[in-house]
Design a protein around this motif. Structure first.
Motif, PDB file in Angstrom:
ATOM      1  N   SER A  85      -3.584  -6.436  -0.042  1.00 13.93           N
ATOM      2  CA  SER A  85      -2.705  -6.969  -1.083  1.00 13.93           C
ATOM      3  C   SER A  85      -1.456  -6.118  -1.323  1.00 13.93           C
ATOM      4  N   HIS A  86      -1.135  -5.211  -0.383  1.00  9.92           N
ATOM      5  CA  HIS A  86       0.048  -4.357  -0.593  1.00  9.92           C
ATOM      6  C   HIS A  86       0.520  -3.807   0.750  1.00  9.92           C
ATOM      7  N   THR A  87       1.547  -4.446   1.341  1.00  9.28           N
ATOM      8  CA  THR A  87       2.139  -3.895   2.571  1.00  9.28           C
ATOM      9  C   THR A  87       3.661  -4.073   2.552  1.00  9.28           C
ATOM     10  N   HIS A  88       4.323  -3.215   3.329  1.00  6.39           N
ATOM     11  CA  HIS A  88       5.792  -3.259   3.484  1.00  6.39           C
ATOM     12  C   HIS A  88       6.118  -3.358   4.986  1.00  6.39           C
ATOM     13  N   PRO A  89       5.917  -4.506   5.619  1.00  7.71           N
ATOM     14  CA  PRO A  89       6.088  -4.555   7.082  1.00  7.71           C
ATOM     15  C   PRO A  89       7.518  -4.848   7.561  1.00  7.71           C
ATOM     16  N   ALA A 154       3.057  -9.315   2.012  1.00  8.67           N
ATOM     17  CA  ALA A 154       4.135  -8.666   2.754  1.00  8.67           C
ATOM     18  C   ALA A 154       5.392  -8.626   1.891  1.00  8.67           C
ATOM     19  N   LYS A 155       5.871  -7.403   1.668  1.00 11.68           N
ATOM     20  CA  LYS A 155       7.039  -7.229   0.799  1.00 11.68           C
ATOM     21  C   LYS A 155       8.308  -7.073   1.631  1.00 11.68           C
ATOM     22  N   SER A 156       9.418  -7.554   1.064  1.00 13.41           N
ATOM     23  CA  SER A 156      10.728  -7.158   1.559  1.00 13.41           C
ATOM     24  C   SER A 156      10.990  -5.777   0.935  1.00 13.41           C
ATOM     25  N   ALA A 255       3.778  -4.502  -9.722  1.00 14.87           N
ATOM     26  CA  ALA A 255       4.648  -3.318  -9.793  1.00 14.87           C
ATOM     27  C   ALA A 255       3.979  -2.104  -9.175  1.00 14.87           C
ATOM     28  N   HIS A 256       4.818  -1.270  -8.521  1.00 14.35           N
ATOM     29  CA  HIS A 256       4.429   0.091  -8.160  1.00 14.35           C
ATOM     30  C   HIS A 256       4.669   0.913  -9.426  1.00 14.35           C
ATOM     31  N   ILE A 257       3.675   1.629  -9.904  1.00 11.17           N
ATOM     32  CA  ILE A 257       3.889   2.351 -11.161  1.00 11.17           C
ATOM     33  C   ILE A 257       3.000   3.592 -11.235  1.00 11.17           C
ATOM     34  N   ASP A 277       0.098  -1.072  -9.059  1.00 13.11           N
ATOM     35  CA  ASP A 277      -0.334  -0.373  -7.849  1.00 13.11           C
ATOM     36  C   ASP A 277       0.032   1.114  -7.872  1.00 13.11           C
ATOM     37  N   HIS A 278      -0.775   1.913  -7.218  1.00 16.50           N
ATOM     38  CA  HIS A 278      -0.709   3.384  -7.130  1.00 16.50           C
ATOM     39  C   HIS A 278      -1.511   4.032  -8.252  1.00 16.50           C
ATOM     40  N   LEU A 279      -0.916   4.200  -9.465  1.00 22.50           N
ATOM     41  CA  LEU A 279      -1.650   4.639 -10.661  1.00 22.50           C
ATOM     42  C   LEU A 279      -2.181   6.068 -10.585  1.00 22.50           C
ATOM     43  N   THR A 329      -3.671  -1.172   2.156  1.00 25.51           N
ATOM     44  CA  THR A 329      -3.180  -0.139   3.087  1.00 25.51           C
ATOM     45  C   THR A 329      -1.862   0.482   2.641  1.00 25.51           C
ATOM     46  N   ASP A 330      -1.010  -0.287   1.916  1.00 25.55           N
ATOM     47  CA  ASP A 330       0.372   0.148   1.624  1.00 25.55           C
ATOM     48  C   ASP A 330       1.118   0.423   2.937  1.00 25.55           C
ATOM     49  N   PHE A 331       0.777  -0.315   3.986  1.00 27.10           N
ATOM     50  CA  PHE A 331       1.433  -0.119   5.285  1.00 27.10           C
ATOM     51  C   PHE A 331       2.951  -0.046   5.102  1.00 27.10           C
TER      52      PHE A 331
HETATM   53 ZN   LIG Z   1       4.151   0.213  -1.696  1.00 28.48          ZN
END
Ligand SMILES: [Zn+2]
Length: 424
Positions: A85-89, A154-156, A255-257, A277-279, A329-331
């Motif tokens: 649920s969290h990637t930056h490809p 997949a995030k931009s 959000a990344h926070i 996400d992160h925390l 993964t936060d790929f």
């Molecule tokens: Zn991220």
């Protein structure tokens, strides 16, 4: 699409549940295992889940057996496909200069301040053609599915202009059509302030709210808007402004926070983000608020590993308080260049003291909740999408046990079979 019949599954990890809502507390340890299981999939959906013995007696199976693609799982383990649920490809190049600087002792923030970090991925993405970018995204999706991932957010976020963010999301869309799994696109125009706006960051926030979000919403290029809320990225105030703009445009928020410094979660949680996400830096008040919310707490220990940090996100505190934890993964090229979900499970167990059961639930059903896809993804139950992975191990605990290994022999995505490795 031919029907699929999986038989002789040593441990069929279903994650089935009568409960509504994401897994919390003790429920994270309930895997719903069927010994000597079998699954029938038809038309890209799961239709039957039970024991091999019952499946072989089933009149429909008996009648149609020769038409089924039958996979003898030979006592191995079957899981629901992982939901990452969290990637930056959507990037072009690995960040090897950053990597060398970090091995020489520089921190993530020092590297960013010296011109590395997220901004150093931007030029190549702005220059890239859409097809070139799509090929990079597709490469990541294929690598993810080789380790059992069947759904990918997949995030931009490496374009940081209206044009380059739209191009990134179009590339994600193109790649998603060429991969049998499911892709959920997210606009991360608010990743960092691009260099040309350094002296006028508020103008960039306005650009995100007034141009990027409405145009992405109108063209249906994203389901979510994400914001990097932290030191060196966007303030809590900016984050709320962007989140409100997303909601006004009927896009959901994540959000990344609190990765680098703590941002109190109360105001953002008031806007109902699907996931935060992160925390790493949350305090007890934040943990209690998360536990009392519907928002998923997504942990990405691959970033802590790759950044060489000794501290990891407080998974135990979050789970024990009742927060719904997911793993991803936060790929990405800067802080977590891994597409290996079993490795993330391993980190969750060894570094964050999650159990194997908790890690599997967090990377499947709770990942599905983190993408608002729990009705179709994250567990092996009749009616859900035919997303499954076969692991060449005899016990599900081996998946997190073998460090940085990948024993996924088959990945089935929406009823399409992908063979990853020879089994013995
Ligand atoms: Zn991220």
């Amino acid at each position: 699409m031919a029907p699929i019949f999986l038989v002789n599954i040593g441990q069929l990890v279903t994650l089935r549940s009568g409960a509504h809502g994401p897994r919390r507390g003790k429920d994270l340890r309930e895997l719903g295992i069927i010994q000597d299981g079998a699954v029938v999939c038809l038309g890209g959906k799961i239709v039957t889940v039970g024991t091999t013995r019952d499946a072989l007696r089933d009149s429909w199976v008996k009648k149609n057996r020769t038409k089924l693609i039958e996979i003898d799982c030979a006592g191995k383990v079957v899981l629901p496909g992982f939901v990452d649920s969290h990637t930056h490809p959507a990037f072009i190049s690995p960040r090897l200069v950053d990597f060398e600087k970090r091995t020489a002792g520089s921190s993530y923030e020092e590297i960013a301040a010296a011109g590395g970090g997220i901004r150093s991925s931007v030029d190549a993405v702005r220059r890239a053609g859409k097809r070139q970018l799509a090929d990079h995204v597709l490469g990541a999706l294929k690598e993810l599915s080789a380790s059992g991932v069947t759904t990918v957010e997949a995030k931009s976020g490496y374009g940081l202009s209206v044009e380059a963010e739209l191009k990134s999301l179009q590339a994600i869309k193109t790649a998603s059509r060429e991969w049998p799994g499911t892709v959920v696109p997210t606009l991360l125009g608010a990743h960092v302030v691009p260099s040309e706006y350094t002296d006028r960051p508020q103008e960039y926030v306005a650009l995100v709210c007034e141009q990027m979000i409405p145009r992405v919403a109108k063209r249906k290029l994203a389901k979510f808007v994400d914001i990097f809320c932290d030191r060196g990225a966007f303030s809590a105030e900016d984050t709320l402004t962007i989140a409100k703009s997303a909601r006004e445009n009927n896009l959901q928020v994540r959000a990344h926070i609190s990765q680098l410094i703590r941002t109190p979660l109360d105001r953002l949680l008031g806007l109902g983000p699907v996931s935060v996400d992160h925390l790493d830096c949350v305090n007890d008040a934040d943990v209690a608020r998360l536990a009392n919310s519907e928002t998923i707490a997504t942990l990405v220990p691959g970033a802590n590993y790759f950044l060489g940090l000794s501290e990891y996100p407080p998974a135990r505190r979050l789970i024990d308080a009742g927060a719904a934890v997911a793993l991803a993964t936060d790929f990405n090229p800067g802080s977590s260049p891994t597409a290996n979900m079993p490795f993330v499970l391993s980190l969750a167990c060894t570094q964050m003291k999650m159990t194997s059961e908790e890690a599997i639930s967090a990377a499947t059903i709770n990942g599905a909740f983190a993408l608002a896809l729990s009705k179709s993804k994250g567990s092996i139950e009749p009616g859900k999408d035919a997303d499954l992975s076969i692991f060449d191990v005899n016990d599900y605990r081996e998946i997190a046990y073998w460090v940085a290994a990948n024993h996924c022999s088959y990945t089935i995505m929406n009823g399409e079979i992908q063979r990853n490795r020879q089994t013995n």
